[in-house]
Design a protein around this motif. Structure first.
Motif, PDB file in Angstrom:
ATOM      1  N   PRO A 184       0.823  -1.213   0.000  1.00  0.00           N
ATOM      2  CA  PRO A 184       0.000   0.000   0.000  1.00  0.00           C
ATOM      3  C   PRO A 184       0.858   1.265   0.000  1.00  0.00           C
ATOM      4  CG  PRO A 184      -0.310  -1.264   2.042  1.00  0.00           C
ATOM      5  CD  PRO A 184       0.490  -2.111   1.124  1.00  0.00           C
ATOM      6  N   LEU A 185       2.050   1.170   0.601  1.00  0.00           N
ATOM      7  CA  LEU A 185       2.905   2.363   0.611  1.00  0.00           C
ATOM      8  C   LEU A 185       3.366   2.669  -0.809  1.00  0.00           C
ATOM      9  CD1 LEU A 185       5.082   1.556   3.769  1.00  0.00           C
ATOM     10  CD2 LEU A 185       2.820   2.601   3.618  1.00  0.00           C
ATOM     11  N   GLU A 186       3.669   1.622  -1.562  1.00  0.00           N
ATOM     12  CA  GLU A 186       4.085   1.831  -2.951  1.00  0.00           C
ATOM     13  C   GLU A 186       2.952   2.383  -3.794  1.00  0.00           C
ATOM     14  OE1 GLU A 186       7.470  -1.640  -3.554  1.00  0.00           O
ATOM     15  OE2 GLU A 186       5.383  -2.150  -3.933  1.00  0.00           O
ATOM     16  N   LEU A 187       1.731   2.016  -3.439  1.00  0.00           N
ATOM     17  CA  LEU A 187       0.591   2.455  -4.234  1.00  0.00           C
ATOM     18  C   LEU A 187       0.087   3.823  -3.790  1.00  0.00           C
ATOM     19  CD1 LEU A 187      -1.161  -0.996  -4.506  1.00  0.00           C
ATOM     20  CD2 LEU A 187      -0.217   0.319  -6.399  1.00  0.00           C
ATOM     21  N   GLY A 188       0.845   4.463  -2.894  1.00  0.00           N
ATOM     22  CA  GLY A 188       0.453   5.796  -2.454  1.00  0.00           C
ATOM     23  C   GLY A 188      -0.730   5.768  -1.498  1.00  0.00           C
ATOM     24  N   LEU A 189      -0.883   4.653  -0.796  1.00  0.00           N
ATOM     25  CA  LEU A 189      -2.029   4.517   0.094  1.00  0.00           C
ATOM     26  C   LEU A 189      -1.598   4.526   1.563  1.00  0.00           C
ATOM     27  CD1 LEU A 189      -3.923   1.751  -1.922  1.00  0.00           C
ATOM     28  CD2 LEU A 189      -4.385   4.204  -1.906  1.00  0.00           C
ATOM     29  N   ALA A 190      -0.492   5.190   1.836  1.00  0.00           N
ATOM     30  CA  ALA A 190       0.008   5.222   3.214  1.00  0.00           C
ATOM     31  C   ALA A 190      -1.045   5.782   4.167  1.00  0.00           C
ATOM     32  CB  ALA A 190       1.283   6.057   3.292  1.00  0.00           C
ATOM     33  N   TRP A 191      -1.900   6.676   3.657  1.00  0.00           N
ATOM     34  CA  TRP A 191      -2.935   7.278   4.514  1.00  0.00           C
ATOM     35  C   TRP A 191      -3.954   6.253   5.009  1.00  0.00           C
ATOM     36  CZ3 TRP A 191      -8.127   7.538   2.735  1.00  0.00           C
ATOM     37  CH2 TRP A 191      -8.312   7.150   1.400  1.00  0.00           C
ATOM     38  N   LEU A 192      -3.948   5.085   4.393  1.00  0.00           N
ATOM     39  CA  LEU A 192      -4.873   4.034   4.827  1.00  0.00           C
ATOM     40  C   LEU A 192      -4.247   3.109   5.863  1.00  0.00           C
ATOM     41  CD1 LEU A 192      -6.388   2.847   1.417  1.00  0.00           C
ATOM     42  CD2 LEU A 192      -7.514   4.190   3.190  1.00  0.00           C
ATOM     43  N   VAL A 193      -2.963   3.318   6.155  1.00  0.00           N
ATOM     44  CA  VAL A 193      -2.261   2.388   7.039  1.00  0.00           C
ATOM     45  C   VAL A 193      -2.114   3.021   8.413  1.00  0.00           C
ATOM     46  CG1 VAL A 193      -0.174   1.026   7.380  1.00  0.00           C
ATOM     47  CG2 VAL A 193      -1.012   1.474   5.047  1.00  0.00           C
ATOM     48  N   ASP A 194      -2.733   2.390   9.401  1.00  0.00           N
ATOM     49  CA  ASP A 194      -2.706   2.927  10.756  1.00  0.00           C
ATOM     50  C   ASP A 194      -1.836   2.027  11.633  1.00  0.00           C
ATOM     51  OD1 ASP A 194      -3.140   3.805  13.303  1.00  0.00           O
ATOM     52  OD2 ASP A 194      -5.311   4.056  13.048  1.00  0.00           O
ATOM     53  N   PHE A 195      -0.606   2.460  11.860  1.00  0.00           N
ATOM     54  CA  PHE A 195       0.316   1.624  12.635  1.00  0.00           C
ATOM     55  C   PHE A 195      -0.009   1.635  14.124  1.00  0.00           C
ATOM     56  CE2 PHE A 195       3.253   2.394   8.953  1.00  0.00           C
ATOM     57  CZ  PHE A 195       3.353   1.075   8.572  1.00  0.00           C
ATOM     58  N   ASP A 196      -0.839   2.576  14.542  1.00  0.00           N
ATOM     59  CA  ASP A 196      -1.079   2.712  15.977  1.00  0.00           C
ATOM     60  C   ASP A 196      -2.315   1.977  16.468  1.00  0.00           C
ATOM     61  OD1 ASP A 196       1.126   4.377  16.151  1.00  0.00           O
ATOM     62  OD2 ASP A 196      -0.065   6.128  15.544  1.00  0.00           O
ATOM     63  N   LYS A 197      -3.029   1.329  15.551  1.00  0.00           N
ATOM     64  CA  LYS A 197      -4.318   0.761  15.963  1.00  0.00           C
ATOM     65  C   LYS A 197      -4.173  -0.624  16.587  1.00  0.00           C
ATOM     66  CE  LYS A 197      -5.489  -1.855  11.841  1.00  0.00           C
ATOM     67  NZ  LYS A 197      -6.573  -2.418  11.070  1.00  0.00           N
ATOM     68  N   GLY A 198      -2.982  -1.179  16.620  1.00  0.00           N
ATOM     69  CA  GLY A 198      -2.818  -2.561  17.051  1.00  0.00           C
ATOM     70  C   GLY A 198      -2.400  -3.395  15.864  1.00  0.00           C
TER      71      GLY A 198
ATOM     72  N   GLU B 104       8.625  -2.029   8.638  1.00  0.00           N
ATOM     73  CA  GLU B 104       9.985  -2.164   8.129  1.00  0.00           C
ATOM     74  C   GLU B 104      10.135  -1.406   6.806  1.00  0.00           C
ATOM     75  OE1 GLU B 104      12.694  -3.349   9.184  1.00  0.00           O
ATOM     76  OE2 GLU B 104      13.891  -3.502   7.333  1.00  0.00           O
ATOM     77  N   GLU B 105       9.120  -1.520   5.956  1.00  0.00           N
ATOM     78  CA  GLU B 105       9.195  -0.834   4.673  1.00  0.00           C
ATOM     79  C   GLU B 105       9.150   0.679   4.851  1.00  0.00           C
ATOM     80  OE1 GLU B 105       5.975  -1.445   1.917  1.00  0.00           O
ATOM     81  OE2 GLU B 105       7.215  -0.952   0.195  1.00  0.00           O
ATOM     82  N   SER B 106       8.336   1.147   5.785  1.00  0.00           N
ATOM     83  CA  SER B 106       8.243   2.597   5.934  1.00  0.00           C
ATOM     84  C   SER B 106       9.523   3.138   6.578  1.00  0.00           C
ATOM     85  CB  SER B 106       6.992   2.984   6.720  1.00  0.00           C
ATOM     86  OG  SER B 106       7.138   2.649   8.068  1.00  0.00           O
ATOM     87  N   ARG B 107      10.173   2.300   7.382  1.00  0.00           N
ATOM     88  CA  ARG B 107      11.449   2.709   7.961  1.00  0.00           C
ATOM     89  C   ARG B 107      12.519   2.795   6.865  1.00  0.00           C
ATOM     90  NH1 ARG B 107      15.715   0.509   9.297  1.00  0.00           N
ATOM     91  NH2 ARG B 107      15.073  -1.603   8.778  1.00  0.00           N
ATOM     92  N   ARG B 108      12.489   1.808   5.970  1.00  0.00           N
ATOM     93  CA  ARG B 108      13.506   1.698   4.925  1.00  0.00           C
ATOM     94  C   ARG B 108      13.225   2.652   3.758  1.00  0.00           C
ATOM     95  NH1 ARG B 108      12.289  -3.527   2.612  1.00  0.00           N
ATOM     96  NH2 ARG B 108      11.206  -2.227   1.129  1.00  0.00           N
ATOM     97  N   GLY B 109      11.959   2.995   3.559  1.00  0.00           N
ATOM     98  CA  GLY B 109      11.576   3.811   2.400  1.00  0.00           C
ATOM     99  C   GLY B 109      11.154   2.928   1.243  1.00  0.00           C
TER     100      GLY B 109
END
Lengths: 534, 402, 518
Positions: B270-284, B294-299
């Protein structure tokens, strides 16, 4: 008798692999001769007229994996080869139901969904995973397996190449591959499907020709065979040869002759002649000797080294290993001439699946129990059958309105627990199979014009395959890749210089694939180049 | 709807017909049908441009029935969905809809779709492809019941600036209060329907859900109510133009489900598809979370971007280069169209790092067939923000009544 | 000291006081970690415990012989100093076959097969020695860029190469083979073949003809190659070993609590943070190490919601169906096996008269039936250790295969018939046995599941098979004692190198914990 003629290469046995190897050698300019014991060529890939105007694909009955690169290089279509895909396939159930396979994706999904909605979708995951393994394995088919004990640059490079390809899969897929190669078909299918009939249908291809049951570890990878032809858009790689399987052998024969190679049929090779550790030619049963620099055997390893060579020409250790090479007869075959198309009440009218492979084993347990019978030296009381009526697609095989049915039977032992095969035993085996089919086709028995029954013992006698094993050796882990056929001799070479193997006993094994023949020819030619002074 | 008994068996006619099929067939002028999720649906009714302009100018009916629908119920329904999708479903209020994506363990996209919340633990998931296999495997360890109900629910998309007026004319009392992504219950010609203010056009629009038995009555009523408001039935081709303008991605076009890829490296996150706004890392925890962290850390290694391509020839299937010379390949176009509204030549493209920054210049290698002669053109393209077209009317509540 | 008196926070909490849990705890405690071991049962040992099955009669509950635990481990944990004593060591193996005198499986007792056996045993020992180091280490991961993983793989490859070309080829060939073919190649005596094949299939879901059974045999031999004792019987039964392990752990500072079942593993901020007990009490820990089987650990104690769906799918697919039952007989006198030498009665007796016998026994298991003529490994522990029974009385302990988990007819129906069948089988070799029985217990895999909390009642927690071995054991993503959740580790038999009373999983896991959490 004085030696007649002299050749660069003699190929013993005109099976499809022998012919493929001979074609490549002849095309490379070698004076090549193929010797065949039978009056016809083809080995197990033959079309024969055994009843009136009916043409039978006598032994091998479908062309599964004949490598497209071989068809192309040897110009087989020019020499009459036409491969036609067959449609679908099905398993009829004891309760009158059925599962069919259709080429159309949506029809297939709806068909599987009749048994399990979930399985209909799990099938996508299943095909994906099997396809992924195919992609990995396919390029290995046409390569010589490296010797892992060797320090030769070629072997090390080849091992590195393999390692690199494996590494490129990434961690998860590497584990998937490891598991896939070692699992049983039953366990593998359990990871995808819940419906017994779906599992049973797919499990079938994992046992054809092997002395293993669907629960034996190592059978999962045999499932690949149905898929291997589908990758890279090589359409029609899996199907019938127009005119029966003999069309393949005949096209190869014609291609060979067009390249200047010669074939002599009806002559049996009695001995491969060795002097000074080198192959020198062959002696025929008639006493005639034919000289040749190279001898390439298309016979299985047991027959090659134990029956057509002098044990004194071979190292003891090698002979011991040849004796331990597992070639087990486990399959029988019925060829049936029919007065008309039998009816199968389980199959809905108009369903194209009867133009494909039909089965009647509806659970994996039934298949495994069939194997249990074989272990005890009996033919299966409820055998797994792979039954096809090619005359529906290829009318050239039969008189108008008649049909030819090929029935491959798993399992049938080479030696019975209670003695040798005799006419009565053979008939009883045939009756078991015919009764099995008749349970699903009420008019089947009344349509039989002629039924030819072949036990492994018959196949050995007719074709020369040890124990009638269609793969010239079990496809188990201890007999694959660098272990096939003998560790240390997996590169088509033998302990005798100038003497090679090119049959299905070698990597990558059986099926009408042609890869062993092509790979063997490549090994021969490479050795020749090395021996020639620059 | 014709009874199943009289329909030819699946091996003769593999595709199903939706309850709107008879209506669609009657309106189809060019007999252009395509398969979608096991159904036969209309690709083009009359002419793509006419159908497209109806989306942006009037209102359109699009048969959504083949959209795969799952009913998700049971005590663990919310927990299950939260573990399935990357978004926080806990924040989704009852009678609201959320666009979501879900991933495999490796953080690669399996599919996107919409989650409808009807009750505390009662949801519907709508997706483009069937995936009960994944949904049930994801259900292990949760008290949840997942059932496919595609054939039980017929659906129509009513989209376009006059869609609100059409519904009002059809007698849907209170429809003016329905906000974007909200669900309401109404009736059309006495047939009960559920209406959600959702769509795939980026314009004002609604999706109408009903039992199959109501399908033809509802269709007819909407057509009558819309007669003076320019309503027309549209096929998938016109919709595809609109969704590219809206910047929406489409499965099997812009990405392939990670459950379907065979080759290595064809999966997309989803990060590659420009959908980072749909990814909630804080929800559990959710499936793929560790991999995505890991991907968002690495880019990301590549990203889906919008392109504004010079000229007017859509950059279908074009490879992208960093320089005009065409030496250094940096990606490819996944969707392309001429935008009839923006009068721009637009595209969605997968571009390797670091070339995906907005404002960057790339070159698209376009092949043109001009009267059967193929020509090649390197078109200068600029990375731009998505969406390409987003009219305010899509969000106005109450919407304008035309 | 009750559970209320332990600290509320530890470096490490180990779930389960089976031998692997105890080995892990002892190893961690010796490295200075504060360790708490939680055991649900009223005693330590798990399946490696001694059980009173009839008044005054005690027996090792599952495994009854100690032959796999490495000498290094036993020395390291000073088990001798902790009270471990042997009632017998180097116990002989005797193969029973109807109508033939019992055959002692030993180089000098095999007559015409002797020479072949010597060569075979020597070769298998060479192979086992090469494989042994693999059991004692954390398995490498594939496809990583880390040199450690690559070196581990290269190291294994190099050891195999060092065997020399001939042996290497043979190992690569037989590694994927079935034990039936291997033994056919080497021997002609059906009884000897049966006895040797029994070791390959005990505790597995295989018959001798199943490919992969040479690997399970090599695995067993590899463990034996570095074992501290060859076929030994701990004094006081297997429970005594675990008590020694527990003393070793306690001596190193670990706290052990029995009758204290863990209810769930606590996860905070993406890390395992402790354990909640069934009593409701929480105990905080930096690391939680579970010796429970993988399905119990991941699906019950942790919960699917902390895991990715694909991983849960793999865990769910793990094959954990147990196939071995345990028969315990209380006897009022010593059993009298026909023609058996007195020395043999104190050893291991095998009822596996031929390859076909075992294969037929296995056939039933494939279809959810119990074997009509089972394979048995029998000991009479009271011969070496009379304290296990009242004076003059005896205990017979037998592993009986195959007795599948999920028996089609249900164990409530099959139990009595299968018990009778096993006793009848023994009666055939030891006439009069039945009359001397004063107490009987049969532990089916379902009893083992219930009593020892092992999903499927499988001794190895998960089938030993190629696709569940080494770097994919128990499942990819959890094969190095690590789990997807930081701070949560596995140390049970479901991990590499598997079960049997070996302890290697516990020890390797402890080393992994020490490396990961400093």
């Amino acid at each position: 008798m004085a030696p007649v003629g002299s050749y660069d290469a003699i190929v013993v046995g005109a099976g499809h692999n022998g012919l493929v190897a001979a074609c490549y050698l002849a095309r490379a300019g070698l004076k090549t001769l193929v010797l065949e014991r039978q009056p016809y060529i083809g080995g197990a890939a033959v079309s024969r007229r055994l009843y009136r105007d009916f043409t039978y694909s006598n032994c091998s009955y479908v062309c599964s994996l004949l490598r497209p690169e071989i068809i192309r290089t040897l110009q087989l279509p020019r020499f009459g080869l036409q491969l036609i895909p067959y449609e679908g396939g099905c398993t009829m159930m004891r309760d009158g139901g059925h599962l069919a396979l259709y080429d159309n994706h949506d029809a297939l999904r709806r068909e599987i969904a009749r048994h399990s909605k979930r399985d209909a979708e799990a099938y996508e995951r299943y095909s994906r995973d099997v396809m992924r393994q195919c992609k990995f394995i396919k390029p290995l088919l046409m390569r010589e397996p490296p010797d892992p004990t060797s320090f030769k640059p070629r072997d090390i490079l080849e091992l590195l190449h393999l390692g690199q390809r494996f590494h490129r899969l990434g961690e998860r897929r590497m584990y998937d591959t490891l598991r896939f190669w070692s699992m049983s078909a039953a366990d593998f299918l359990d990871e995808y499907f819940e419906s017994e009939i779906v599992k049973a249908h797919f499990a079938g291809s994992s046992i054809i020709g092997t002395a293993l049951g669907p629960r034996s570890p190592g059978t999962a990878y045999v499932l690949l065979h149905h898929y291997m032809g589908d990758i890279d858009d090589t359409v029609g790689a899996w199907g019938f040869a127009r005119g029966g399987m003999g069309a393949i052998s005949n096209a190869l024969g014609a291609s060979l002759q067009a390249s200047g190679g010669a074939i002599r049929s009806g002559v049996e090779v009695a001995r491969i002649l060795v002097r000074g550790g080198r192959a020198r030619g062959v002696a025929l049963a008639s006493g005639e000797e034919i000289r040749s620099r190279l001898v390439i055997s298309n016979l299985d390893v047991r027959r090659t080294f134990l029956k057509t060579m002098d044990p004194g020409d071979l190292p003891d250790e090698f002979l011991r290993r040849v004796r331990n090479f597992k070639i087990r007869g486990s399959s029988g075959k019925l060829n049936i001439a029919l007065d008309g198309l039998p009816s199968f009440p389980a199959i809905p009218a108009g369903a194209p699946c009867i133009r494909g492979d039909m089965h009647v084993t509806d659970t994996v347990e039934m298949m495994e129990r069939a194997y249990d019978d074989w272990k005890d030296g009996r033919w299966s009381r409820a055998p797994y059958i792979d039954m096809l009526i090619p005359s529906q697609i290829d009318p050239s095989m039969v008189p108008d309105g008649k049909h030819y049915m090929s029935v491959f039977v798993q399992y049938c032992p080479y030696v019975l627990a209670d003695g040798e095969w005799d006419g009565q035993q053979r008939q009883a085996f045939g009756d078991t199979v015919i009764d099995t089919i008749a349970r699903h086709s009420p008019d089947f028995k009344s349509l039989i014009l002629h039924a030819e029954i072949r036990t492994p013992w018959d196949i050995e006698n007719e074709v020369g395959l040890t124990e009638g094993n269609i793969f010239q050796g079990e496809l188990t882990m201890d007999q694959l890749l660098f272990n096939r056929p003998i560790p240390g001799y997996a590169q088509y070479r033998s302990p005798v210089r100038g003497m090679y193997m090119c049959g299905s006993s070698t990597h990558p094994g059986g099926g009408v694939m042609g890869a062993p023949g092509a790979n063997a020819a490549r090994a021969v030619l490479r050795d020749l180049r090395r021996m020639q002074p620059a | 709807m014709p009874a199943d008994a009289v329909r030819p068996p699946h091996f003769e006619q593999p595709l199903l017909q939706t309850p709107f099929h008879a209506r669609a067939r009657a309106l189809s002028q060019v007999d252009s049908f395509i398969p979608w999720a096991g159904y036969t649906t209309v690709d083009v009714f009359t002419h793509v441009e006419q159908e497209y302009f109806a989306i942006r100018n009037a209102s359109t009916l699009y048969d959504l029935t083949p959209m795969v629908k799952y009913r998700i119920t049971g005590r663990g329904g919310s927990a299950y969905l939260n573990r399935l999708v990357t978004r926080d479903v806990g924040k989704l209020k009852i009678d609201r809809v959320a666009y979501c994506v879900w991933c495999n363990d490796a953080g690669h996209l399996i599919d996107d779709g919409t989650v409808f919340r009807f009750g505390e633990n009662e949801y519907r998931l709508c997706t483009a492809e069937r995936q009960i296999d994944w949904l049930l495997d994801s259900a292990v360890g949760f008290e949840v019941d997942v059932t496919e109900i595609t054939e039980e629910v017929a659906a129509l998309a009513l989209q376009g600036p006059t869609s609100f007026a059409v519904l009002k004319a059809a007698g849907l009392a209170g429809i003016e209060r329905l906000r974007p992504f909200e669900i309401g219950r109404f009736s059309i010609a006495t047939q009960p329907v559920t209406v959600s203010r959702t769509g795939f056009t980026g314009d004002l629009g609604y999706e109408i859900w009903m039992v199959p038995g109501s399908a033809e009555v509802v269709w007819d009523a909407l057509m009558v109510a819309g007669r003076s408001r320019g309503i027309r039935a549209i096929g998938s081709q016109a919709l595809n133009v609109a969704r590219i303008e809206a910047g929406f991605i489409s499965p099997k076009i812009d990405f392939l489900s990670a459950e379907r890829t065979i080759r290595i490296g064809r999966e997309r996150s989803p990060l590659e598809l420009g959908l980072a706004w749909l990814v909630d890392f804080d929800k559990g925890h959710f499936t793929g979370r560790r991999a995505l962290l890991e991907e968002s850390r690495r880019g990301v290694r590549r990203r889906l971007v919008g392109l504004d391509v010079e000229g007017n020839k859509p950059a279908h299937n074009a490879l992208l280069y960093a320089q005009r010379s065409g030496k250094h390949e940096i990606g490819f176009v996944t969707s392309a169209t001429w935008s009839p509204t923006c009068k721009r030549n637009i595209a969605l493209a997968m571009v390797d790092a670091p070339h995906f920054a907005v404002g960057g210049i790339l070159w698209a290698d376009i092949y043109l067939n001009r009267e059967l002669v193929w020509e090649r053109r390197m078109a200068r393209s600029r990375v731009v923000e998505r969406p390409f077209f987003a009219p305010d009317r899509r969000r106005a509540t109450p919407p304008a009544d035309f | 000291m009750s559970i209320e008196e332990v600290k509320s926070s530890y470096d490490c909490v180990v779930i389960g006081a089976g031998h692997n849990g105890l080995v892990c705890a002892a190893t961690l405690a010796r490295s200075g970690r504060s360790v708490l071991v939680l055991e649900a049962a009223g005693q330590v040992g798990g399946a490696a415990s001694t059980r009173e099955f009839a008044t005054g009669f005690r027996v090792s509950a599952c495994a009854h012989l100690l032959h796999l635990m490495s000498a290094d481990l036993m020395r390291e944990l000073n088990l001798a100093g902790m009270g471990l004593e042997y009632a017998a060591v180097d116990m002989p193996t005797t193969a029973l076959a109807a109508g033939q005198p019992p055959m002692v499986v030993s180089e000098d007792r095999l007559g015409s097969e002797g020479a072949a056996y010597v060569a075979y045993a020597a070769r298998m020992r060479r192979f086992a020695a090469v494989l042994a180091p693999i059991l004692a280490a954390v398995p490498p991961r594939l496809g990583t860029q880390r040199w450690k993983d690559r070196l581990a793989l290269l190291g294994a490859g190099w050891r195999i190469r060092k065997l020399g070309r001939r042996d290497m080829r043979e190992l690569l060939r037989i590694g994927g083979m079935n034990v039936h073919d291997l033994l056919q190649e080497n021997f002609t005596s059906p009884v000897l073949q049966g006895a040797l094949a029994a070791d390959a299939v005990l505790g597995t879901n295989f018959g001798p003809r199943s490919p992969g059974t040479v690997l399970t045999l090599l695995y067993r031999l590899a463990a034996q190659a570095s074992a501290g004792a060859a076929l030994a019987q701990p004094k006081g039964g297997m429970g005594a070993l675990c008590e020694a392990l527990a003393r070793s752990a306690t001596a190193a500072g670990a706290d052990i609590r029995v009758s204290t079942p863990a209810a769930r593993i606590v996860v905070e901020q993406d890390r395992a943070a402790g354990v909640v007990l069934e009593s409701g009490r929480s105990i905080a820990a930096r690391t939680v190490i579970s010796s429970a089987d993988p399905k119990t650990t991941f699906l019950r104690l942790l919960g699917a919601h902390f895991l990715d769906a694909g991983f849960v799918r793999s865990v769910n697919h793990l094959r954990t169906r147990g196939l071995a039952a345990k028969l315990h007989l209380a006897l009022d006198r010593a059993p009298r096996f026909t023609d058996l030498e007195p020395a043999s009665l104190g050893g291991r007796l095998l009822v596996a008269p031929s390859l076909e016998h075992i294969e037929h026994a296995y056939n039933h298991a494939k279809y959810g039936e119990y074997s009509a003529a089972p394979l048995m490994e029998v000991t009479v522990p009271t011969v070496n250790d009379p304290c296990l029974a009242p004076p003059g009385r005896h205990v017979l302990s037998a592993v009986v295969q195959y007795a599948p988990y999920g028996l089609k007819e249900g164990w409530q129906h099959g139990r009595q018939r299968f018990t009778d069948l096993a006793i009848d089988t023994l009666e055939g070799y030891a006439p009069g046995l039945r009359a001397s029985i004063i107490g009987v217990e049969l532990l089916t895999p379902e009893d083992i599941e219930r009593d020892f909390r092992i999903t499927g009642g499988h001794w190895h927690h998960a089938e030993l098979a190629f696709d569940q071995f080494f770097m994919v054991r128990p499942v990819p993503g959890a094969a190095q004692y690590l789990t997807p959740v930081d701070g949560l580790f596995l140390c049970g038999a479901g991990c590499h190198p598997g079960g049997g009373v070996m302890g290697a999983a516990g020890r390797n896991a402890a080393h992994q914990v020490l490396k990961q959490v400093s």
